[in-house]
Design an enzyme around this catalytic site. Structure first.
Site, short mmCIF file in Angstrom:
data_model
loop_
_atom_site.label_atom_id
_atom_site.label_comp_id
_atom_site.label_asym_id
_atom_site.label_seq_id
_atom_site.Cartn_x
_atom_site.Cartn_y
_atom_site.Cartn_z
N LYS A 23 52.89 57.04 35.57
CA LYS A 23 51.37 57.56 34.73
C LYS A 23 51.76 59.15 34.45
O LYS A 23 52.31 59.92 35.91
CB LYS A 23 50.28 57.15 35.65
CG LYS A 23 49.39 57.73 35.09
CD LYS A 23 47.60 56.89 36.10
CE LYS A 23 46.65 57.17 35.37
NZ LYS A 23 45.38 56.81 35.82
N ARG A 39 28.87 44.53 36.61
CA ARG A 39 30.19 43.31 36.61
C ARG A 39 29.88 42.95 37.95
O ARG A 39 30.15 41.46 38.58
CB ARG A 39 31.20 43.93 36.56
CG ARG A 39 31.74 44.38 35.58
CD ARG A 39 32.88 45.64 35.86
NE ARG A 39 34.27 44.66 36.00
CZ ARG A 39 35.08 44.94 35.10
NH1 ARG A 39 34.64 44.78 33.50
NH2 ARG A 39 35.78 44.20 35.55
N GLU A 55 34.67 44.73 41.77
CA GLU A 55 32.88 45.55 42.08
C GLU A 55 32.56 44.18 42.94
O GLU A 55 31.53 44.30 44.18
CB GLU A 55 32.38 45.26 40.99
CG GLU A 55 32.39 46.63 40.08
CD GLU A 55 34.09 46.38 38.64
OE1 GLU A 55 34.38 47.48 38.82
OE2 GLU A 55 34.40 46.09 39.35
#
Length: 642
Positions: free
Chosen positions: A287, A404, A376
């Site tokens: 990344k 969610r 979540e």
């Protein structure tokens, strides 16, 4: 300002143009694409490190696949800038995340190359599988590719989709982009497994032997169905310390390979495109690749804002006077302050420790502040389990992501009356991230749930007081504390905390004819509007209600009996929110007052700065003042003196 692209990139206005580039020149396309992303984001802002990490993959996918007929689904979408630039949006890329400009995420209405709108994690495999099943049903030779990061793989939805994909007999490819990061470093057993499978010498040596045996994939012959079947059997027969998780789900596994080797990626994807059935390619990337500072501190450079691309200095606004803190930082410092005095306090977040500022507590108390990864649903039920044992759990989730885990809130928390403390960061409009991230609906979807307390602070002190109250033993029901993205209003915010009475608001000022009932931070917009209205001899009353459930009925009766005209203000949807609660109260008690509800309208609100969106949605200070004047239009307006 239009930023020039490199020589090759300047000529690429579609994947068809990209395909005209000789394969040996693709590395130059990647270099130019990476530099263009750096140039534009440094000047105009946006997400940064994620797209740098998949430059080669973006080029390879559009070089090999017949997009948009073949469909690419980018999970979350932080990493899709290269994809956008290669698909006809290079010259408008400087409008990315700006009001009226390009979305920061793939968006179906923006381009035919954006096969699926994304913003929340872990949806790509399900969507791509749906596309692949539709193609099979319609008899189309259409390829579907899901590009998902190892962070998004931690969510249950990704496993549900892989479990189905393994038996669906569809022609789809899952690309696992493994960089050990989401926004913050990844956590959990899957991260350890991927590290093990990536670094295992036994695994990789045997894999290389199989590839050489089958014609030196990816640089050798194209595969026939028979060869693919033999390769599948060979890989399944590999001897490793652990069985391959993906093979166990009946997904043909290939990799891991270097995700920054463009030649190898193109050859590998070309071969995999001709192998039928569900399969997974594991690539390893960095990344922030190509920008040293982003490679070194990937969390900081996920979305750094504007910066000097040469020195790496991130530009910060400079102020002469002390400025209010961000609400998230008030949360982060306050939970640590409370936890130091109350050993029952625990902190839970699904993959957002820096975004929510729970990392402050994680650094000081790593055993009491836990990042569960992008999960979540698990975060909510884990919190519920802890609450059964007498712990006071602050479950910190962005409002948009809280959607969610709605079932878990109902089933695992509310029905059992467990006093979990839900701190909803980024409640209301969030700005440049747009509709997938706006926290528009939490008031409306929490309000019908029995046993729920719903609160929102008008300022930093109220946030601290609400957090203090929530962790007291006397608070025995689940409580929602919602607060917005960005700064508050109190530079001197570290004041002693006090208990607040649940369901009690406060009257900030008396007035005449009109009362403004505000919920949360927009109360500051109302206060500013009231100051402006003095010039027009208009004097609205102002009530900071603090709670949408339970409502302060005593305060409501007072306001409704004293003022014939009522305006409610909130940073949530006008349907089912705080204003709706007031309307229901009025109907149940026979009130006939004029009522105007200000908040997020019943439509999808796009991206822009917070000021632009508050203005557009009609609940900034000017809009509130306009609403008061409209309700009082029979009053003669006094022209302000110059």
């Amino acid at each position: 300002m239009q930023i020039p692209a490199g020589t090759l990139l300047q000529a690429i206005n579609s994947p068809d143009d990209l395909k005209k580039v000789p394969k040996e020149n693709l590395h130059q396309v990647c270099d130019e694409l990476r530099q263009y992303i750096i140039d534009v984001v440094s000047v105009h802002g946006g997400h940064f490190a994620a797209s740098l990490g998949v430059v080669e993959l973006s080029v390879a996918l559009h070089y090999v696949y017949n997009t948009p007929y073949d469909q690419l689904v980018w999970d979350v979408g932080h990493q899709a800038y290269g994809h956008k630039i290669l698909t006809g949006r290079r010259d408008s890329f400087n409008t990315n995340r700006k009001y009226g400009g390009l979305s920061g995420f793939p968006k179906r209405s923006e381009s035919e190359y954006d096969a699926f709108g994304v913003g929340h994690s872990s949806t790509s495999i399900s969507a791509a599988l749906g596309m692949a099943m539709a193609a099979k049903y319609k008899g189309e030779d259409r390829k579907s590719v899901a590009i998902i990061g190892d962070g998004s793989m931690t969510a249950g939805m990704a496993f549900e989709a892989m479990n189905h994909a393994g038996v669906a007999d569809t022609d789809m490819l899952i690309i696992l982009n493994d960089n050990c990061m989401s926004i913050d470093p990844n956590v959990g057993a899957l991260k350890e497994y991927l590290t093990d499978i990536t670094t295992s010498q036994t695994y990789n040596r045997f894999r290389d032997d199989v590839w050489k045996l089958m014609g030196k994939l990816p640089v050798g012959k194209r595969f026939t169905r028979d060869m693919a079947s033999k390769l599948e059997a060979g890989i399944k027969g590999m001897v490793t310390k652990r069985s391959n998780l993906f093979e166990a789900l009946n997904l043909r596994y290939f990799g891991p390979i270097d995700g920054h080797n463009i030649t190898k990626l193109v050859d590998t994807l070309s071969d995999l495109r001709n192998i039928p059935g569900p399969k997974l390619l594991h690539i390893v990337t960095v990344k922030g690749k190509g920008y040293a500072l982003a490679e070194k501190d990937q969390t900081k450079w996920h979305a750094p804002g504007l910066f000097d691309k040469i020195t790496g200095e991130i530009y910060k606004k400079k102020f002469d006077l002390p400025q209010p803190p961000k609400y998230q930082d008030v949360f982060g410092h306050t939970i640590l302050e409370l936890a130091e005095k109350n050993e029952k306090i625990m902190g839970i977040t699904p993959a957002m420790p820096s975004g929510s500022s729970l990392n402050i507590m994680m650094k000081a108390m790593p055993h009491r502040a836990i990042d569960v990864g992008i999960a979540e649903q698990h975060a909510v039920t884990l919190s519920a389990g802890m609450a059964t044992q007498g712990l006071k759990v602050f479950c910190n989730i962005y409002s948009s992501f809280m959607q969610r885990a709605f079932d878990q809130v109902v089933h695992d928390v509310a029905i059992q009356k467990l006093p979990v403390i839900f701190c909803l960061d980024r409640a209301g409009l969030v700005g440049e991230d747009g509709p997938t991230h706006h926290g528009a609906y939490d008031i409306a979807y929490f309000r019908p749930i029995p046993n729920m307390i719903i609160s929102s602070p008008m300022n930093e002190q109220e946030l601290r007081n609400l957090m203090y109250t929530a962790q007291l033993e006397s608070t025995t029901f689940p409580i929602v504390i919602r607060y917005p993205r960005g700064e508050g209003v109190m530079p001197e915010w570290r004041k002693p905390m006090e208990e607040m009475q649940i369901g009690k608001g406060r009257k900030l000022r008396d007035g005449k004819d009109v009362a403004i009932l505000s919920f949360g931070h927009p109360g500051n917009f109302a206060a500013a509007a009231i100051r402006d209205l003095r010039a027009y001899n208009l004097q609205p009353a102002h009530y900071d209600m603090r709670f949408a459930k339970p409502l302060d009925e005593e305060l409501l009766h007072e306001a409704l009996n004293r003022y014939g005209k009522i305006i409610t203000v909130e940073d949530g949807t006008v349907l089912g929110g705080f204003g709706s609660a007031v309307a229901e109260f009025m109907a149940l008690n026979g009130y006939k007052n004029d009522l105007k509800i200000l908040g997020i309208p019943d439509r999808i609100v796009e991206h822009g700065t917070l000021k632009e969106l508050h203005r557009e949605c009609g609940y900034d200070a000017q809009a509130i003042a306009d609403a008061v004047r409209e309700m009082m239009k029979e009053v003669k307006v006094k022209v302000p003196a110059l």
